[in-house]
Design a protein around this motif. Structure first.
Motif, PDB file in Angstrom:
ATOM      1  N   ALA A   1      54.413 -46.092 -27.380  1.00 48.36           N
ATOM      2  CA  ALA A   1      55.727 -46.343 -26.777  1.00 48.36           C
ATOM      3  C   ALA A   1      55.778 -45.725 -25.388  1.00 48.36           C
ATOM      4  CB  ALA A   1      56.823 -45.747 -27.655  1.00 48.36           C
ATOM      5  N   TYR A   2      56.094 -46.553 -24.406  1.00 47.83           N
ATOM      6  CA  TYR A   2      56.234 -46.081 -23.035  1.00 47.83           C
ATOM      7  C   TYR A   2      57.245 -46.973 -22.340  1.00 47.83           C
ATOM      8  CZ  TYR A   2      53.291 -50.055 -21.843  1.00 47.83           C
ATOM      9  OH  TYR A   2      52.809 -51.331 -21.705  1.00 47.83           O
ATOM     10  N   ARG A   3      57.758 -46.482 -21.211  1.00 47.10           N
ATOM     11  CA  ARG A   3      58.694 -47.251 -20.400  1.00 47.10           C
ATOM     12  C   ARG A   3      58.149 -47.329 -18.990  1.00 47.10           C
ATOM     13  NH1 ARG A   3      62.384 -43.053 -20.789  1.00 47.10           N
ATOM     14  NH2 ARG A   3      63.694 -43.990 -19.204  1.00 47.10           N
ATOM     15  N   THR A   4      58.420 -48.437 -18.312  1.00 47.48           N
ATOM     16  CA  THR A   4      58.064 -48.579 -16.905  1.00 47.48           C
ATOM     17  C   THR A   4      59.329 -48.266 -16.109  1.00 47.48           C
ATOM     18  OG1 THR A   4      56.460 -50.286 -17.479  1.00 47.48           O
ATOM     19  CG2 THR A   4      57.104 -50.123 -15.159  1.00 47.48           C
ATOM     20  N   VAL A   5      59.182 -47.371 -15.138  1.00 39.96           N
ATOM     21  CA  VAL A   5      60.342 -46.911 -14.370  1.00 39.96           C
ATOM     22  C   VAL A   5      60.016 -46.872 -12.884  1.00 39.96           C
ATOM     23  CG1 VAL A   5      61.200 -45.493 -16.300  1.00 39.96           C
ATOM     24  CG2 VAL A   5      59.693 -44.458 -14.583  1.00 39.96           C
ATOM     25  N   ARG A   6      61.071 -46.839 -12.064  1.00 37.30           N
ATOM     26  CA  ARG A   6      60.930 -46.633 -10.628  1.00 37.30           C
ATOM     27  C   ARG A   6      61.580 -45.296 -10.300  1.00 37.30           C
ATOM     28  NH1 ARG A   6      61.306 -51.460  -8.379  1.00 37.30           N
ATOM     29  NH2 ARG A   6      59.102 -51.452  -8.836  1.00 37.30           N
ATOM     30  N   THR A   7      60.925 -44.491  -9.457  1.00 39.32           N
ATOM     31  CA  THR A   7      61.466 -43.183  -9.103  1.00 39.32           C
ATOM     32  C   THR A   7      62.638 -43.356  -8.120  1.00 39.32           C
ATOM     33  OG1 THR A   7      59.821 -42.928  -7.337  1.00 39.32           O
ATOM     34  CG2 THR A   7      59.271 -41.991  -9.483  1.00 39.32           C
ATOM     35  N   ASN A   8      63.755 -42.648  -8.392  1.00 36.41           N
ATOM     36  CA  ASN A   8      64.942 -42.706  -7.529  1.00 36.41           C
ATOM     37  C   ASN A   8      64.925 -41.631  -6.464  1.00 36.41           C
ATOM     38  OD1 ASN A   8      65.961 -44.719  -9.156  1.00 36.41           O
ATOM     39  ND2 ASN A   8      67.046 -43.294 -10.475  1.00 36.41           N
ATOM     40  N   GLN A   9      64.037 -40.685  -6.608  1.00 36.29           N
ATOM     41  CA  GLN A   9      63.911 -39.575  -5.661  1.00 36.29           C
ATOM     42  C   GLN A   9      62.508 -39.026  -5.823  1.00 36.29           C
ATOM     43  OE1 GLN A   9      67.094 -37.445  -7.865  1.00 36.29           O
ATOM     44  NE2 GLN A   9      65.727 -35.688  -7.791  1.00 36.29           N
ATOM     45  N   SER A  10      62.172 -38.070  -4.993  1.00 39.09           N
ATOM     46  CA  SER A  10      60.870 -37.423  -5.098  1.00 39.09           C
ATOM     47  C   SER A  10      60.836 -36.619  -6.403  1.00 39.09           C
ATOM     48  CB  SER A  10      60.726 -36.559  -3.848  1.00 39.09           C
ATOM     49  OG  SER A  10      59.884 -35.512  -4.095  1.00 39.09           O
ATOM     50  N   ILE A  11      59.743 -36.722  -7.157  1.00 37.55           N
ATOM     51  CA  ILE A  11      59.641 -36.090  -8.477  1.00 37.55           C
ATOM     52  C   ILE A  11      58.394 -35.217  -8.550  1.00 37.55           C
ATOM     53  CG2 ILE A  11      59.307 -36.550 -10.938  1.00 37.55           C
ATOM     54  CD1 ILE A  11      60.961 -39.044 -10.600  1.00 37.55           C
ATOM     55  N   PRO A  12      58.565 -33.928  -8.913  1.00 38.24           N
ATOM     56  CA  PRO A  12      57.400 -33.056  -9.066  1.00 38.24           C
ATOM     57  C   PRO A  12      56.724 -33.265 -10.424  1.00 38.24           C
ATOM     58  CG  PRO A  12      59.403 -31.797  -9.459  1.00 38.24           C
ATOM     59  CD  PRO A  12      59.823 -33.209  -9.137  1.00 38.24           C
ATOM     60  N   LEU A  13      55.406 -33.424 -10.395  1.00 43.42           N
ATOM     61  CA  LEU A  13      54.619 -33.547 -11.619  1.00 43.42           C
ATOM     62  C   LEU A  13      53.449 -32.575 -11.549  1.00 43.42           C
ATOM     63  CD1 LEU A  13      54.445 -37.433 -12.047  1.00 43.42           C
ATOM     64  CD2 LEU A  13      55.993 -35.832 -13.203  1.00 43.42           C
ATOM     65  N   ASN A  14      52.772 -32.396 -12.666  1.00 40.89           N
ATOM     66  CA  ASN A  14      51.610 -31.507 -12.741  1.00 40.89           C
ATOM     67  C   ASN A  14      50.455 -32.256 -13.366  1.00 40.89           C
ATOM     68  OD1 ASN A  14      54.246 -29.893 -13.125  1.00 40.89           O
ATOM     69  ND2 ASN A  14      52.792 -28.392 -12.367  1.00 40.89           N
ATOM     70  N   ARG A  15      49.248 -31.935 -12.880  1.00 39.61           N
ATOM     71  CA  ARG A  15      48.032 -32.509 -13.465  1.00 39.61           C
ATOM     72  C   ARG A  15      47.004 -31.401 -13.613  1.00 39.61           C
ATOM     73  NH1 ARG A  15      44.766 -36.417 -14.925  1.00 39.61           N
ATOM     74  NH2 ARG A  15      42.594 -36.292 -14.276  1.00 39.61           N
ATOM     75  N   VAL A  16      46.518 -31.212 -14.847  1.00 36.97           N
ATOM     76  CA  VAL A  16      45.437 -30.237 -15.069  1.00 36.97           C
ATOM     77  C   VAL A  16      44.110 -30.979 -15.079  1.00 36.97           C
ATOM     78  CG1 VAL A  16      46.842 -28.528 -16.281  1.00 36.97           C
ATOM     79  CG2 VAL A  16      45.722 -30.330 -17.588  1.00 36.97           C
TER      80      VAL A  16
ATOM     81  N   ARG B   1      40.891 -25.894 -15.613  1.00 37.27           N
ATOM     82  CA  ARG B   1      40.847 -24.743 -14.706  1.00 37.27           C
ATOM     83  C   ARG B   1      41.849 -24.888 -13.559  1.00 37.27           C
ATOM     84  NH1 ARG B   1      35.732 -22.631 -10.974  1.00 37.27           N
ATOM     85  NH2 ARG B   1      37.037 -21.378  -9.557  1.00 37.27           N
ATOM     86  N   PHE B   2      42.081 -26.120 -13.116  1.00 38.41           N
ATOM     87  CA  PHE B   2      42.941 -26.361 -11.961  1.00 38.41           C
ATOM     88  C   PHE B   2      44.210 -27.091 -12.376  1.00 38.41           C
ATOM     89  CE2 PHE B   2      38.559 -26.287 -10.437  1.00 38.41           C
ATOM     90  CZ  PHE B   2      38.638 -25.287  -9.482  1.00 38.41           C
ATOM     91  N   GLU B   3      45.293 -26.770 -11.668  1.00 43.01           N
ATOM     92  CA  GLU B   3      46.551 -27.493 -11.885  1.00 43.01           C
ATOM     93  C   GLU B   3      47.091 -27.929 -10.532  1.00 43.01           C
ATOM     94  OE1 GLU B   3      50.508 -27.572 -14.561  1.00 43.01           O
ATOM     95  OE2 GLU B   3      49.328 -25.739 -14.578  1.00 43.01           O
ATOM     96  N   ALA B   4      47.210 -29.244 -10.364  1.00 38.58           N
ATOM     97  CA  ALA B   4      47.769 -29.791  -9.129  1.00 38.58           C
ATOM     98  C   ALA B   4      49.265 -29.959  -9.304  1.00 38.58           C
ATOM     99  CB  ALA B   4      47.126 -31.134  -8.810  1.00 38.58           C
ATOM    100  N   VAL B   5      50.011 -29.588  -8.269  1.00 34.04           N
ATOM    101  CA  VAL B   5      51.441 -29.865  -8.212  1.00 34.04           C
ATOM    102  C   VAL B   5      51.573 -31.092  -7.318  1.00 34.04           C
ATOM    103  CG1 VAL B   5      53.716 -29.005  -7.566  1.00 34.04           C
ATOM    104  CG2 VAL B   5      51.999 -27.438  -8.521  1.00 34.04           C
ATOM    105  N   ILE B   6      52.062 -32.177  -7.905  1.00 29.41           N
ATOM    106  CA  ILE B   6      52.097 -33.484  -7.253  1.00 29.41           C
ATOM    107  C   ILE B   6      53.549 -33.872  -7.008  1.00 29.41           C
ATOM    108  CG2 ILE B   6      51.528 -35.932  -7.541  1.00 29.41           C
ATOM    109  CD1 ILE B   6      49.313 -34.919  -9.539  1.00 29.41           C
TER     110      ILE B   6
END
Length: 179
Positions: free
Chosen positions: A55-70, A104-109
């Motif tokens: 289950a997933y939804r397709t969305v459009r961002t309404n503003q800048s959104i912070p995410l993380n990637r390890v 080991r690494f975490e990117a703030v996106i």
């Protein structure tokens, strides 16, 4: 707090009380208030199946959104998936040891406004030999295919040393971990 906002959004979508609340808990994400649902993109089954119950939804961002990637080892900075939480655990992200992601690494996106994402919850994963079972449950964000780490990555944290890098510094220090 966040859950009440989430419930309000889903209650507005379908006025059916408890079923909506269960759905929101099972499939809602921390960024639901920052995005607008758009026509669902049909993902390949191999990708869709990594979401909880596909289950997933397709969305459009309404503003800048912070995410993380390890990432680390075999997992590169410019991978397909991110999450909404800093310091998410291997179990929350269902990152099997056999995938050789050292975390080991975490990117703030920072995902800009107007981007299309597929969002949901991380589904459970079991290793090929059955010895490792991870439950998942964290927010799972499928990044746009051609996202640009040079423009979107705010910083990369080395969780072993505590050092923080700009994208350019990280790219210079660990060129083999970008793509």
């Amino acid at each position: 707090g966040d859950n009440l906002k989430l419930f309000d959004k889903f209650d507005n979508l379908i006025a059916q009380g408890d079923d909506v609340r269960k759905f929101a808990l099972a499939f809602g994400t921390r960024i639901d208030d920052l995005v607008t649902d758009v026509a669902k993109i049909n993902l390949p089954p191999s990708v869709a199946s990594t979401f909880n119950e596909s289950a997933y939804r397709t969305v459009r961002t309404n503003q800048s959104i912070p995410l993380n990637r390890v990432f680390g080892n075999e997992a590169k900075l410019k991978g397909g998936f991110a999450t909404t939480s800093a310091n998410a655990t291997r179990n929350e992200l269902a990152l099997l040891d056999e995938w050789n992601n050292s975390m080991r690494f975490e990117a703030v996106i920072n995902v800009p406004s107007g981007q299309t994402l597929n969002i949901g919850k991380v589904g459970a994963q079991t290793s090929s030999n059955g010895s490792q079972i991870l439950t998942g449950g964290g927010d799972k964000i499928l990044m746009p295919q051609n996202w640009n780490p040079q423009n979107w990555v705010q910083q990369v944290i080395d969780k072993t040393t505590g050092q923080t890098y700009t994208f350019q510094q990280f790219s210079n220090a660990f060129p083999n971990l970008i793509n």
